[in-house]
Scaffold this active site. Structure first.
Site, PDB file in Angstrom:
ATOM      1  N   ARG A  86       1.183  -0.949   0.160  1.00 16.74           N
ATOM      2  CA  ARG A  86       0.143   0.430   0.062  1.00 16.74           C
ATOM      3  C   ARG A  86       0.862   1.122   0.218  1.00 16.74           C
ATOM      4  O   ARG A  86       0.680   2.800  -0.461  1.00 16.74           O
ATOM      5  CB  ARG A  86      -0.808  -0.219   1.713  1.00 16.74           C
ATOM      6  CG  ARG A  86      -1.696  -1.152   1.139  1.00 16.74           C
ATOM      7  CD  ARG A  86      -2.715  -1.319   2.245  1.00 16.74           C
ATOM      8  NE  ARG A  86      -4.145  -0.451   2.981  1.00 16.74           N
ATOM      9  CZ  ARG A  86      -3.330  -0.790   4.004  1.00 16.74           C
ATOM     10  NH1 ARG A  86      -3.349  -1.499   5.047  1.00 16.74           N
ATOM     11  NH2 ARG A  86      -4.594   0.533   4.068  1.00 16.74           N
ATOM     12  N   HIS A 135      -5.383   6.364  13.793  1.00 14.50           N
ATOM     13  CA  HIS A 135      -5.162   5.574  13.337  1.00 14.50           C
ATOM     14  C   HIS A 135      -3.835   5.269  12.778  1.00 14.50           C
ATOM     15  O   HIS A 135      -2.840   4.232  12.449  1.00 14.50           O
ATOM     16  CB  HIS A 135      -6.489   5.161  12.279  1.00 14.50           C
ATOM     17  CG  HIS A 135      -8.019   4.529  12.651  1.00 14.50           C
ATOM     18  ND1 HIS A 135      -8.601   4.193  11.772  1.00 14.50           N
ATOM     19  CD2 HIS A 135      -8.064   4.718  14.391  1.00 14.50           C
ATOM     20  CE1 HIS A 135      -9.526   4.453  12.710  1.00 14.50           C
ATOM     21  NE2 HIS A 135      -9.420   4.475  14.097  1.00 14.50           N
ATOM     22  N   CYS A 143       8.724   0.340  16.779  1.00 14.43           N
ATOM     23  CA  CYS A 143       9.322  -0.750  17.549  1.00 14.43           C
ATOM     24  C   CYS A 143       8.057  -1.383  17.970  1.00 14.43           C
ATOM     25  O   CYS A 143       7.400  -0.796  18.790  1.00 14.43           O
ATOM     26  CB  CYS A 143      10.465  -0.099  18.333  1.00 14.43           C
ATOM     27  SG  CYS A 143      10.954  -1.837  19.262  1.00 14.43           S
ATOM     28  N   GLU A 229     -23.225   7.892   0.583  1.00 13.31           N
ATOM     29  CA  GLU A 229     -23.760   6.715   1.322  1.00 13.31           C
ATOM     30  C   GLU A 229     -24.291   7.427   2.334  1.00 13.31           C
ATOM     31  O   GLU A 229     -23.050   8.511   3.262  1.00 13.31           O
ATOM     32  CB  GLU A 229     -23.472   6.366   1.253  1.00 13.31           C
ATOM     33  CG  GLU A 229     -23.428   5.726  -0.095  1.00 13.31           C
ATOM     34  CD  GLU A 229     -22.324   3.871  -0.097  1.00 13.31           C
ATOM     35  OE1 GLU A 229     -22.583   3.445   0.526  1.00 13.31           O
ATOM     36  OE2 GLU A 229     -21.777   3.279  -0.657  1.00 13.31           O
TER      37      GLU A 229
HETATM   38  C1  BJW Z   1     -16.901   9.188  -0.108  1.00 10.31           C
HETATM   39  C2  BJW Z   1     -16.168   8.708  -1.133  1.00 10.31           C
HETATM   40  C3  BJW Z   1     -15.899  10.615  -1.666  1.00 10.31           C
HETATM   41  C4  BJW Z   1     -16.673   7.246  -0.215  1.00 10.31           C
HETATM   42  N1  BJW Z   1     -16.369  11.908  -0.342  1.00 10.31           N
HETATM   43  N2  BJW Z   1     -16.570  10.046   0.766  1.00 10.31           N
HETATM   44  C5  BJW Z   1     -17.834   0.460  20.697  1.00 10.31           C
HETATM   45  C6  BJW Z   1     -18.456  -0.326  19.634  1.00 10.31           C
HETATM   46  C7  BJW Z   1     -18.517  -1.251  18.724  1.00 10.31           C
HETATM   47  C8  BJW Z   1     -17.068  -1.375  19.114  1.00 10.31           C
HETATM   48  C9  BJW Z   1     -15.882  -1.166  19.129  1.00 10.31           C
HETATM   49  C10 BJW Z   1     -16.383   0.032  19.695  1.00 10.31           C
HETATM   50  N3  BJW Z   1     -15.549   0.894  20.796  1.00 10.31           N
HETATM   51  C11 BJW Z   1     -14.298   0.329  20.109  1.00 10.31           C
HETATM   52  C12 BJW Z   1     -14.488  -1.666  19.180  1.00 10.31           C
HETATM   53  C13 BJW Z   1     -13.750  -2.036  18.797  1.00 10.31           C
HETATM   54  C14 BJW Z   1     -13.684  -1.475  17.409  1.00 10.31           C
HETATM   55  C15 BJW Z   1     -14.343  -1.135  16.106  1.00 10.31           C
HETATM   56  O1  BJW Z   1     -14.639   0.592  15.885  1.00 10.31           O
HETATM   57  N4  BJW Z   1     -15.780  -2.381  15.816  1.00 10.31           N
HETATM   58  C16 BJW Z   1     -16.356  -1.782  14.787  1.00 10.31           C
HETATM   59  C17 BJW Z   1     -15.768  -2.239  13.296  1.00 10.31           C
HETATM   60  C18 BJW Z   1     -17.183  -2.926  15.768  1.00 10.31           C
HETATM   61  N5  BJW Z   1     -12.554  -0.372  17.364  1.00 10.31           N
HETATM   62  C19 BJW Z   1     -11.242  -0.918  17.341  1.00 10.31           C
HETATM   63  O2  BJW Z   1     -11.189  -1.617  17.721  1.00 10.31           O
HETATM   64  C20 BJW Z   1     -10.446   0.324  17.775  1.00 10.31           C
HETATM   65  N6  BJW Z   1      -9.506   0.509  19.236  1.00 10.31           N
HETATM   66  C21 BJW Z   1      -9.840   0.658  20.212  1.00 10.31           C
HETATM   67  O3  BJW Z   1     -11.202   0.768  20.680  1.00 10.31           O
HETATM   68  O4  BJW Z   1      -9.088   0.652  21.384  1.00 10.31           O
HETATM   69  C22 BJW Z   1      -9.603   0.194  22.924  1.00 10.31           C
HETATM   70  C23 BJW Z   1      -9.795  -1.241  22.603  1.00 10.31           C
HETATM   71  C24 BJW Z   1      -8.628  -1.673  22.753  1.00 10.31           C
HETATM   72  C25 BJW Z   1      -9.343  -2.592  23.172  1.00 10.31           C
HETATM   73  C26 BJW Z   1     -10.044  -3.681  23.663  1.00 10.31           C
HETATM   74  C27 BJW Z   1     -10.997  -2.573  23.416  1.00 10.31           C
HETATM   75  C28 BJW Z   1     -11.143  -0.915  23.911  1.00 10.31           C
HETATM   76  C29 BJW Z   1      -9.127   0.739  16.757  1.00 10.31           C
HETATM   77  C30 BJW Z   1      -9.478   0.896  15.658  1.00 10.31           C
HETATM   78  C31 BJW Z   1      -8.768   0.985  14.812  1.00 10.31           C
HETATM   79  C32 BJW Z   1      -9.368   1.285  13.283  1.00 10.31           C
HETATM   80  N7  BJW Z   1      -8.077   0.751  12.170  1.00 10.31           N
HETATM   81  C33 BJW Z   1      -8.464   1.467  10.648  1.00 10.31           C
HETATM   82  C34 BJW Z   1      -7.246  -0.029  10.367  1.00 10.31           C
HETATM   83  C35 BJW Z   1      -6.224   0.366   9.865  1.00 10.31           C
HETATM   84  C36 BJW Z   1      -4.926  -0.343   9.657  1.00 10.31           C
HETATM   85  C37 BJW Z   1      -4.796   0.123   7.623  1.00 10.31           C
HETATM   86  O5  BJW Z   1      -4.864   0.635   7.047  1.00 10.31           O
HETATM   87  O6  BJW Z   1      -4.666  -1.160   7.468  1.00 10.31           O
HETATM   88  O7  BJW Z   1      -8.365   1.766   9.833  1.00 10.31           O
HETATM   89  S1  BJW Z   1      -9.459  -0.272  10.143  1.00 10.31           S
HETATM   90  C38 BJW Z   1     -10.697   0.987   8.974  1.00 10.31           C
HETATM   91  O8  BJW Z   1     -11.164   1.188   9.084  1.00 10.31           O
HETATM   92  C39 BJW Z   1      -8.970   2.089   8.911  1.00 10.31           C
HETATM   93  C40 BJW Z   1      -9.909   3.095   8.847  1.00 10.31           C
HETATM   94  O9  BJW Z   1      -9.537   3.585   9.614  1.00 10.31           O
HETATM   95  C41 BJW Z   1     -11.424   2.334   9.841  1.00 10.31           C
HETATM   96  C42 BJW Z   1     -12.509   3.724   9.899  1.00 10.31           C
HETATM   97  O10 BJW Z   1     -13.195   3.334   8.026  1.00 10.31           O
HETATM   98  P1  BJW Z   1     -13.731   4.785   7.588  1.00 10.31           P
HETATM   99  O11 BJW Z   1     -12.197   5.556   7.312  1.00 10.31           O
HETATM  100  O12 BJW Z   1     -14.864   4.821   7.188  1.00 10.31           O
HETATM  101  O13 BJW Z   1     -13.511   3.995   5.923  1.00 10.31           O
HETATM  102  P2  BJW Z   1     -14.703   3.035   5.411  1.00 10.31           P
HETATM  103  O14 BJW Z   1     -14.272   2.221   4.201  1.00 10.31           O
HETATM  104  O15 BJW Z   1     -15.328   2.450   6.106  1.00 10.31           O
HETATM  105  O16 BJW Z   1     -15.983   4.410   5.226  1.00 10.31           O
HETATM  106  C43 BJW Z   1     -15.085   5.169   3.977  1.00 10.31           C
HETATM  107  C44 BJW Z   1     -16.459   5.770   3.178  1.00 10.31           C
HETATM  108  O17 BJW Z   1     -16.538   6.924   2.082  1.00 10.31           O
HETATM  109  C45 BJW Z   1     -18.208   5.349   3.016  1.00 10.31           C
HETATM  110  O18 BJW Z   1     -19.416   5.607   4.098  1.00 10.31           O
HETATM  111  C46 BJW Z   1     -18.203   5.811   1.529  1.00 10.31           C
HETATM  112  O19 BJW Z   1     -19.224   6.154   1.192  1.00 10.31           O
HETATM  113  C47 BJW Z   1     -17.732   7.319   1.377  1.00 10.31           C
HETATM  114  N8  BJW Z   1     -17.318   7.746   0.059  1.00 10.31           N
HETATM  115  N9  BJW Z   1     -16.293   7.757  -1.904  1.00 10.31           N
HETATM  116  C48 BJW Z   1     -16.355  11.573   0.579  1.00 10.31           C
HETATM  117  N10 BJW Z   1     -15.588  10.658  -3.213  1.00 10.31           N
HETATM  118 ZN    ZN Z   2      12.740  -0.188  20.409  1.00  6.13          ZN
END
Ligand code: BJW
Ligand code: ZN
Length: 254
Positions: A86, A135, A143, A229
């Site tokens: 990526r 993120h 590390c 959306e």
């Molecule tokens: C357009 C467009 C255009 C298209 N113009 N728009 C509460 C409830 C339930 C679960 C949890 C909770 N709190 C925490 C959790 C767990 C979890 C979570 O949220 N899970 C849910 C999925 C259920 N969260 C975590 O684990 C987080 N950590 C945490 O809470 O720590 C505390 C903790 C730790 C341990 C135990 C307990 C608590 C960390 C989350 C990390 C997310 N990481 C990722 C991967 C990053 C690395 C990688 O790149 O590989 O981050 S996941 C992925 O999703 C990435 C993104 O930043 C993130 C969000 O996605 P995003 O940006 O919204 O993108 P899309 O693709 O989902 O949406 C795109 C949108 O754009 C769409 O709506 C389109 O319509 C739109 N669009 N074209 C404008 N032109």
């Molecule tokens: Zn180190």
């Protein structure tokens, strides 16, 4: 084409894409919070994670499997392969009008807080300063033991940590991991005191980031979503501008 959905009915006059209410709020706002997600980089060519009926997949693995804390433990070389691929791709992409417009907003408001879930660095490339990277950043390694950080934008990372010799991993926040110390807390403070909040290009499914507009709304801010959306946050928003960020954002302040 850009659909406009507003709770302010006076704004649904045919041909008007931005409500008078939003124009007024935009002109008068002092403290603005912007939360962005993958959709803002879509027009730069970065694939989103979800949406359009698809979920990102890498070599047969769903992204939430390969981008997980568990996979770092189980198969760090595979995680690096996915992130190296990526990074190679992101090396050639450029910010789009949405990134530039938000960078321009810095000069417009006394406080502009930009919190992004994106790891691509495009906001900074467009000129945004003090970006809160909820993120992490794909251009850094860190590390696994002492958290020393390594910039990969200028050259390759070392084989192991230069401080303690342990393994390096991408400096991004994977599912099940904590956000960078202080980053979310700072964004919460700014959300709780903003008067205008934009939620741009995020599916609003991932917490705690998706909680920021809820905090802003509870604090009395006017909340505007920009996304082609609807999302789980759309109902909470005062205004939903259904369109692409690169097309909609430049219209708001004009
Ligand atoms: C357009 C467009 C255009 C298209 N113009 N728009 C509460 C409830 C339930 C679960 C949890 C909770 N709190 C925490 C959790 C767990 C979890 C979570 O949220 N899970 C849910 C999925 C259920 N969260 C975590 O684990 C987080 N950590 C945490 O809470 O720590 C505390 C903790 C730790 C341990 C135990 C307990 C608590 C960390 C989350 C990390 C997310 N990481 C990722 C991967 C990053 C690395 C990688 O790149 O590989 O981050 S996941 C992925 O999703 C990435 C993104 O930043 C993130 C969000 O996605 P995003 O940006 O919204 O993108 P899309 O693709 O989902 O949406 C795109 C949108 O754009 C769409 O709506 C389109 O319509 C739109 N669009 N074209 C404008 N032109
Ligand atoms: Zn180190």
């Amino acid at each position: 084409m850009c659909f406009f959905v507003a709770k302010d009915l006076s704004a649904t006059i045919a041909g008007m894409q931005i409500s008078e209410e939003l124009r007024r709020r935009f002109a008068e706002a002092q403290r603005v919070l912007v939360l962005t997600g993958a959709g803002i980089s879509a027009e730069s060519g970065v694939p989103t994670f979800r949406g359009g009926g698809n979920t990102a997949v890498w070599k047969g693995m769903r992204f939430d499997v390969i981008s997980s804390a568990e996979m770092v433990e189980r198969d760090l070389p595979a995680v690096w392969e996915w992130f190296d691929y990526r990074r190679d791709f992101m090396d050639s992409i450029l910010p789009n009008p949405a990134h530039y417009e938000i960078a321009r907003w810095q000069e417009q408001f006394s406080t502009l807080t930009l919190a992004t879930q994106n790891i691509d660095g495009l906001h900074q490339k467009a000129g945004s300063r003090n970006v809160i990277e909820l993120h992490g950043n794909i251009w850094r390694a860190r590390c696994t033991a002492c958290r020393s950080s390594y910039d990969m934008s200028q050259g390759p990372r070392p084989d192991g940590c230069l401080e303690c010799g342990d393994r390096l991993r991408p400096d991004v926040v994977l599912f099940g991991e904590m956000l960078p110390p202080g980053a979310f807390e700072f964004a919460v403070e700014r959300a709780a005191e903003c008067d205008l909040c934009f939620v741009i290009g995020t599916s609003a499914l991932v917490y705690p980031a998706a909680g920021l507009p809820e905090i802003a709304k509870r604090a009395g801010a006017y909340v505007c979503e920009v996304n082609p959306e609807l999302t789980p946050l759309s109902d909470l928003c005062d205004e939903v501008l259904m369109g692409k960020a690169g097309e909609v954002l430049p219209l708001i302040g004009r």
